[in-house]
Design an enzyme around this catalytic site. Structure first.
Site, short mmCIF file in Angstrom:
data_model
loop_
_atom_site.label_atom_id
_atom_site.label_comp_id
_atom_site.label_asym_id
_atom_site.label_seq_id
_atom_site.Cartn_x
_atom_site.Cartn_y
_atom_site.Cartn_z
N HIS A 358 13.98 7.92 4.26
CA HIS A 358 13.38 6.68 3.77
C HIS A 358 14.10 6.07 2.57
O HIS A 358 13.76 4.95 2.16
CB HIS A 358 11.92 6.90 3.39
CG HIS A 358 11.00 6.88 4.57
ND1 HIS A 358 10.48 5.72 5.10
CD2 HIS A 358 10.53 7.88 5.35
CE1 HIS A 358 9.73 6.01 6.14
NE2 HIS A 358 9.74 7.31 6.31
N LYS A 546 4.35 -3.65 -5.56
CA LYS A 546 5.01 -2.47 -5.01
C LYS A 546 5.06 -1.41 -6.12
O LYS A 546 4.74 -1.70 -7.26
CB LYS A 546 6.43 -2.79 -4.51
CG LYS A 546 7.30 -3.52 -5.53
CD LYS A 546 8.59 -4.00 -4.91
CE LYS A 546 8.39 -5.21 -4.02
NZ LYS A 546 8.54 -4.93 -2.61
N ARG A 547 5.44 -0.22 -5.75
CA ARG A 547 5.58 0.84 -6.73
C ARG A 547 6.49 0.38 -7.87
O ARG A 547 7.47 -0.32 -7.65
CB ARG A 547 6.17 2.08 -6.04
CG ARG A 547 6.37 3.29 -6.88
CD ARG A 547 6.66 4.49 -5.99
NE ARG A 547 7.78 4.27 -5.09
CZ ARG A 547 9.05 4.57 -5.38
NH1 ARG A 547 9.36 5.11 -6.54
NH2 ARG A 547 10.01 4.36 -4.50
N LYS A 552 13.40 -1.58 -8.00
CA LYS A 552 12.63 -2.66 -7.38
C LYS A 552 12.63 -3.92 -8.24
O LYS A 552 12.21 -4.98 -7.81
CB LYS A 552 11.20 -2.18 -7.09
CG LYS A 552 11.17 -1.08 -6.01
CD LYS A 552 9.77 -0.59 -5.73
CE LYS A 552 9.75 0.54 -4.72
NZ LYS A 552 10.01 0.11 -3.34
N THR A 654 8.04 -2.71 3.48
CA THR A 654 7.04 -3.20 4.45
C THR A 654 6.17 -4.28 3.82
O THR A 654 5.58 -5.09 4.53
CB THR A 654 6.16 -2.05 4.97
OG1 THR A 654 5.62 -1.32 3.87
CG2 THR A 654 6.96 -1.11 5.87
N LYS A 658 4.42 -7.88 5.39
CA LYS A 658 3.01 -8.28 5.28
C LYS A 658 2.89 -9.69 4.71
O LYS A 658 2.10 -10.52 5.20
CB LYS A 658 2.26 -7.28 4.40
CG LYS A 658 2.14 -5.89 5.00
CD LYS A 658 1.76 -4.86 3.95
CE LYS A 658 2.01 -3.45 4.48
NZ LYS A 658 2.09 -2.44 3.43
#
Length: 819
Positions: A358, A546-547, A552, A654, A658
């Protein structure tokens, strides 16, 4: 087989009857929690009727079954999605209405299962939904965490972690399966003995933990197939020491029980110290050992001891490296318990296990100290040694004399057990989760493995279940789509592309816009109710959820917001489309810099709120304790989706799917699934910025990046960076963000400065934001873009993903649907 009716009247009777029998209450006297349990158990009764049929069907067909092992399953609330998949939402709403019960109030009573944290766990949950909906026999396997990651509280702008005790009122959906309880052994030593000319390995003087399974049924959409999420809870086989208790030694009397049961207490215990690492290792072995013991038990019930056909009847999928110890554990069980030889057991294992990688992030390619594995799992360690010896012998034939190269590929090397290497060596399939990620794995991360065993590598792009992330969370949009293109897309989500021509239909765009406004108003109510913050639905809703991790790049977003603030304050003629920036994120408790970014975001929020002109154009809202239920309100309301990861770092994502499905327009890098989103919608309907992945990888290799040059030549960045440490944000303690500041400009402990290229990509990001702002002002243009994003999102359904996995890796036969 006799079945029970679940029409409106029988549902009403069931709810009334359950309240009377279990609570001694009428509806008028019952609490909301009691009503929730009565409704939920009625839904469960309906599911269990199908569950029984599915179990009998699987036994009769003796079909191949998938076991999906994941340390996380971020399920979210179950009741409404279960009603949806039972195609019963309308009848339940009518029944509850006639009983004087507000269905939305009841749904809010359900606790969120604390079984996951981020994208890894949510993907696993979507996969279970799709597996059931496609009638593919499967079982998800994980730990029944008593406490989730943590409940996040923001105090004075900082994250505070509180226990997430989601099981306080029990879990209506689960059932204990005591028949499948088993023992898991830790520590001790291994004796080698000869019996009838055969070498046996006897594990002695170990500590025992009992693994108790709890099963949660996973119902498919409009089908009789019901699969299972199996959650393992740790329990001590010893009961309370009454002797010690009677002597007043109360702690000693329960100490051993607590030490055993701590294994299933908390998701991701801190591992920045030895005890934390040891506990994580125990967790991972605990649930994989228990799962494999059950797999073999179930296999023998159906097929006897014919282990040669195990790969034809069982596929075990390892979701990231966390469950990787399942591989040597299966070897142990087949050799020590079932009496197979090494070569036979190894051949079976290598045809049974598949592995999904992942991320290329180093911390996710798990390594365990060799000495720790040897001490905690002595027999498993022996097996790992033999796997490693044989694998290194093979590598020597491929790369003779290249010890360093072989060491990097070895299962055990430099005092570490390398779980990713183990998974590649002993699995028949290794896949990435987007096309770009798959290429990076083959070309970079696992380049040498790909040279030796190229047949193992593939890429299957992640997906999301449109049942939860469109039909459940955005019912108005679902009805609009149905009115335009009918219902076929529910079973074949790729057919959403038939919506594309409606982007040019002014009446459709107007309805689409009205639904987005309703969803924005719903989110505004939620934020006011939970955090006391007033949000204007007329503002553009821009979201990054998100985390919290540096790669990120929440920091890029926050730094740009500070630059926008300065433009507003410094230039009275500057205007922009009013925008509220939503952030939803949890930082790992031990991740100091991630927590500093949260503090920075909240300080920005306060700074903007205090300025009379800035707050007319800008607002920053940090959503406390972001979870699936919050996402189900946030995502349908969002108009801009921020997907800012440093190119080559995000395997797929993901969340991007969404938001796209709900009509948000993406601003992002060419990373992960953003690449494929851009291919679907076209470059005119997405905002792409920043370096591409190959450029990023070159910069890491060359290490010639100097962010100080950008700081010195870009006045806007220089001002914003200076404000981080000059008291603008923290008048009473200007040095609060010193570490964050230095990480971007100077680096630390010899590491490169700005390792995720926040400043390098800032100019490109800022220009993309200018284009986005101008397009948002053109309402027709923006709505066309939004509709096209929804129309082209069907390919990112997890149904498509699961079909690909099944066609290329699992080869399961669908269960027949009951007439």
């Amino acid at each position: 087989m006799p079945t029970t009716s679940f029409d409106k009247e029988s549902i009403k009777a069931s709810i009334i009857g359950k309240l009377q029998r279990y609570n001694g209450r009428t509806i008028q006297d019952a609490s909301q929690q009691q009503i929730y349990k009565a409704v939920a158990s009625t839904v469960r009764d309906q599911i269990m009727q199908k569950y029984l049929i599915a179990r009998e069907e699987r036994k009769a067909t003796k079909s191949k079954r998938l076991y999906y092992l994941s340390v996380e399953f971020l399920m979210g609330r179950s009741m409404y999605c279960n009603m949806l998949n039972l195609v019963s939402t309308d009848v339940y709403r009518e029944a509850l209405s006639e009983l004087g019960i507000n269905m939305d109030d009841v749904l809010r009573e359900e606790p969120e299962p604390g079984l996951g944290n981020g994208g890894l766990g949510r993907l696993a949950a979507c996969f279970l939904d799709s597996l059931s909906s496609l009638d593919l026999p499967a079982m998800g396997c994980t730990i029944r965490y008593e406490y989730g990651l943590f409940r996040q509280k923001i105090v004075d702008g900082q994250q505070v972690e509180l226990p997430d005790s989601w099981l306080d009122n029990g879990n209506t959906w689960e059932m204990a399966v005591m028949d499948d309880a088993c023992e898991v052994h830790f520590g001790g030593h291994v004796d080698t003995v000869e019996e009838d000319g055969v070498t046996r390995f006897i594990h002695r003087d170990y500590n025992t933990v009992e693994a108790v399974p709890y099963d949660m049924p996973i119902v498919g959409y409009d089908t009789t197939t019901v699969n299972t999420l199996r959650m393992w809870s740790a329990r001590s086989p010893k009961r309370i020491d009454l002797g010690s208790f009677g002597q007043g030694k109360y702690v000693q009397a329960t100490e051993e029980i607590e030490l055993a049961e701590v294994i299933s207490k908390v998701l991701y215990p801190e591992d920045n110290h030895y005890e934390g690492k040891l506990l994580r290792l125990k967790q991972q072995y605990f649930f994989t050992s228990a799962t494999l013991q059950y797999i073999l038990k179930d296999f023998k019930k159906l097929h006897g001891n014919n282990f040669a056909i195990l790969p034809d009847k069982v596929c075990i999928h390892i979701n990231d490296t966390h469950p990787g110890l399942a591989i040597p554990e299966m070897m142990r069980l087949l050799i020590d318990q079932e009496g197979l030889g090494w070569d036979e057991a190894s051949a079976i294992v290598q045809k049974t296990f598949a592995y999904t990688n992942h991320t290329i992030m180093a911390e996710a390619l798990e390594k365990w100290p060799e000495a720790m594995v040897k001490q905690l799992l002595p027999r498993v360690y022996q097996i790992l040694e033999e796997i490693n010896r044989r694998f290194c012998a093979r590598l020597w034939n491929e790369f003779p004399g290249q010890w360093e190269r072989i060491g990097k590929m070895a299962v055990i090397s430099y005092g570490q057990v390398n779980i990713a290497n183990l998974c590649i060596a002993m699995s028949f399939s290794v896949n990435g989760v987007s096309q770009l990620h798959g290429e990076i794995l083959k070309e970079e991360t696992f380049h040498d493995f790909n040279l030796v065993m190229p047949e193992k590598f593939s890429a299957i792009t992640n997906g999301i279940t449109h049942r939860r992330w469109l039909m459940s969370c955005n019912p108005e949009l679902t009805e609009l789509i149905r009115s335009a293109i009918g219902d076929k897309w529910i079973r074949e989500p790729e057919l959403l592309h038939e919506l594309k021509p409606f982007a040019d239909d002014a009446a459709f765009r107007q309805k689409f816009d009205e639904i987005k406004k309703h969803n924005k108003q719903r989110l505004a109510r939620l934020v006011k109710e939970r955090q006391g913050i007033v949000v204007d639905p007329a503002f553009m809703f821009d979201t990054q959820s998100k985390r919290l991790h540096e790669y990120k790049r929440q920091m890029l977003n926050a730094l740009h917001i500070l630059v926008l603030y300065n433009r507003i304050v410094n230039d009275e003629s500057f205007t922009m489309e009013p925008r509220v920036f939503f952030f939803g994120a949890k930082a790992s408790p031990g991740y100091y810099r991630a927590k500093q970014i949260i503090r920075f975001i909240n300080a920005l929020s306060s700074l903007i709120a205090k300025h009379p002109r800035a707050r007319k154009y800008l607002q920053v809202v940090f959503l406390e304790n972001y979870d699936v239920s919050t996402a189900e309100v946030l995502i349908p309301a969002s108009e801009v989706s921020e997907q800012l990861s440093t190119a080559s770092k995000e395997a797929s994502g993901t969340g991007n799917m969404k938001y796209m499905m709900n009509g948000a327009v993406t601003i992002g890098t060419m990373d992960g699934a953003n690449v494929e989103i851009s291919e679907q919608v076209g470059m005119d309907n997405i905002y792409i910025f920043g370096m591409r992945s190959d450029t990023v990888r070159d910069m890491y290799r060359e290490r010639n990046y100097n962010p100080m040059q950008i700081y010195e030549t870009n006045q806007e960045i220089r001002q914003a960076m200076t404000q981080m440490i000059d008291g603008t944000l923290f008048p009473d303690n200007a040095a609060v963000l010193q570490d964050l500041y230095h990480s971007l400009l100077l680096g630390d402990y010899g590491s490169m400065a700005d390792p995720y290229f926040v400043l390098k990509d800032f100019g490109s990001y800022s220009m993309a934001q200018r284009r986005l702002n101008a397009d948002y002002a053109n309402r027709d243009k923006w709505l066309k873009m939004a509709v096209i994003n929804t129309a082209m999102s069907g390919v990112f359904s997890s149904d498509r993903t699961i079909r690909e996995y099944n066609d290329t890796i699992w080869h399961l036969d669908p269960l027949p649907r009951a007439k």
